[in-house]
Design an enzyme around this catalytic site. Structure first.
Site, mmCIF file in Angstrom:
data_model
loop_
_atom_site.group_PDB
_atom_site.id
_atom_site.type_symbol
_atom_site.label_atom_id
_atom_site.label_comp_id
_atom_site.label_asym_id
_atom_site.label_seq_id
_atom_site.Cartn_x
_atom_site.Cartn_y
_atom_site.Cartn_z
ATOM 1 N N GLY A 139 0.796 -1.211 0.000
ATOM 2 C CA GLY A 139 0.000 0.000 0.000
ATOM 3 C C GLY A 139 0.834 1.269 0.000
ATOM 4 N N CYS A 140 0.220 2.350 0.468
ATOM 5 C CA CYS A 140 0.775 3.682 0.298
ATOM 6 C C CYS A 140 2.068 3.931 1.073
ATOM 7 C CB CYS A 140 -0.264 4.730 0.700
ATOM 8 S SG CYS A 140 -1.727 4.772 -0.360
ATOM 9 N N TYR A 141 2.348 3.136 2.094
ATOM 10 C CA TYR A 141 3.534 3.381 2.924
ATOM 11 C C TYR A 141 4.761 2.613 2.452
ATOM 12 C CZ TYR A 141 2.348 -1.134 5.086
ATOM 13 O OH TYR A 141 2.053 -2.455 5.313
#
Length: 398
Positions: free
Chosen positions: A156-158
């Site tokens: 995901g985004c991290y």
């Protein structure tokens, strides 16, 4: 041992998404309820996004595909291709972005030859194929076939932070290591029409892009480093597991982004930063605003609003994150590297400048990092000139 970021470059696909045009197309889809139509207008208009980019070329009013799979420009209908169709496009189009960003990062690190690369870390959560992007980069760029390859998928985004942290660890273990990190995401492959608030929010926020960095502890004459990689930390918030998720469905990947996420971040961001800032005594108790730069992943406008308010940061400190969101949207893992690049392009202050960075993802996971900006890079004026001189492709819809 000190580990440095030697170059940081970005890439986007050629088709631009105009937010207001995309809004109008999504709002006009049959099957939307009155509430769904209102949600489309609200989500698109409040996202603080002007433009995004997509690798799906047919998502445009200017081109009519002979056999449309995503958008029928003749009828204005958004279509619903299978996950296989979407993933097949990912395998082709993501490879282009992975290779382009990697090549740009290598070209920018003039003191490093492509055969110097000892490790390659690739990142993506928007598709799968094997041999994967790590293999494709090695073959396309002519890297040493013995390079150690690692792929971080579906985080995901991290995910840029675990990639950078791994690169730092490789360099600390081997002082001669040179690590190429590449994040590429094609989030727009998974947008679709729906009355579901999470799906509508995803259609209003997500976009495609890539970023690549060269990491090394080597002493390279006449090649000053851009950043010093200081510390990384990971924190799981005590709540939020069901509020942010990324699942595989029959018609693409399905995002869960509950409207309570900004509140969870607001409640727990202080605790998430504590392990990172406690790594240096000089930062303990220091007002957050006294740290010069903040590279915050712009998961959405409301998330940035909560972070700014809770940490009492200035409008100026949020400019890199807000401008990245406005010009590119949310490109998942690649986005925070766009924010870092924006900070590197700012005129240098006197001496070294600290950067505190963070990103949020499923779990709810908060990844944080401390960097030190070491030297001047192209000024903001030059950066804006570069962006304005970029090719402006035809407008697109989704």
């Amino acid at each position: 041992m000190t580990v440095y970021l030697r170059s940081l470059e970005t890439a986007v696909p050629p088709t631009v998404l105009i937010q207001t045009e995309a809004r109008d197309v999504f709002a006009a889809q049959p099957g939307l309820t009155r509430l769904g139509t209102r949600l489309v207008s609200t989500c698109f208009d409040s996202a603080a996004i002007d433009t995004r980019y997509t690798a799906v070329e047919e998502l445009t009013t200017e081109r009519r595909a002979e056999n449309p799979r995503f958008f029928d420009s003749a009828t204005g209908l958004l279509l619903s291709p299978s996950t296989k169709v979407r993933n097949d496009i990912f395998a082709t189009e993501a490879t282009k972005l992975f290779v382009e960003a990697a090549q740009k990062a290598l070209d920018a690190a003039q003191g490093i030859d492509l055969l110097d690369i000892t490790h390659l870390v690739t990142v993506s959560c928007t598709g799968f194929f094997n041999p994967g992007p790590d293999y494709k980069i090695v073959r396309a760029l002519g890297l040493n076939p013995a390079v150690q390859r690692y792929h971080l998928g579906f985080m995901g985004c991290y995910a840029a932070f675990p990639a950078l942290r791994a690169a730092k660890s490789f360099c600390e273990a081997d002082p001669e290591a040179v690590v190429l990190v590449v994040c590429a995401e094609l989030c727009s492959l998974h947008v679709r029409t729906s009355n579901d608030p999470d799906t509508i929010m995803g259609s209003a926020l997500f976009a495609d892009g890539a970023a690549a960095a060269i990491i090394s502890a080597r002493d390279i004459p006449d090649e000053p480093a851009l950043l010093q990689l200081d510390h990384f930390e990971t924190v799981l918030t005590p709540v939020g597991e069901e509020s942010m998720a990324w699942n595989i469905g029959d018609q693409g990947f399905e995002m869960v982004l509950g409207n309570y996420v900004p509140h969870i971040i607001d409640d727990h961001i202080i605790g998430a930063l504590e392990p990172l800032l406690s790594r240096e005594a000089s930062l303990l108790g220091l007002p957050y605003g006294d740290i010069r730069h903040w590279a915050i992943h712009p998961g959405g406008r409301s998330i940035l609003d909560k972070v700014q308010s809770r940490l009492q940061l200035s409008d100026e400190q949020l400019v890199p994150a807000r401008e990245t969101l406005r010009n590119f949207g949310n490109m998942s893992s690649a986005t925070v590297l766009f924010v870092l690049k924006h900070i590197l392009e700012l005129p240098a202050e006197d001496g070294d400048e600290r950067i505190c960075s963070m990103a949020f993802g499923p779990g709810l996971t908060v990844e944080t990092a401390l960097f030190t900006k070491l030297r001047d890079t192209p000024t903001a004026v030059s950066a804006r000139a570069d962006r304005s001189a970029a090719v402006q492709p035809e407008s697109a819809l989704a």
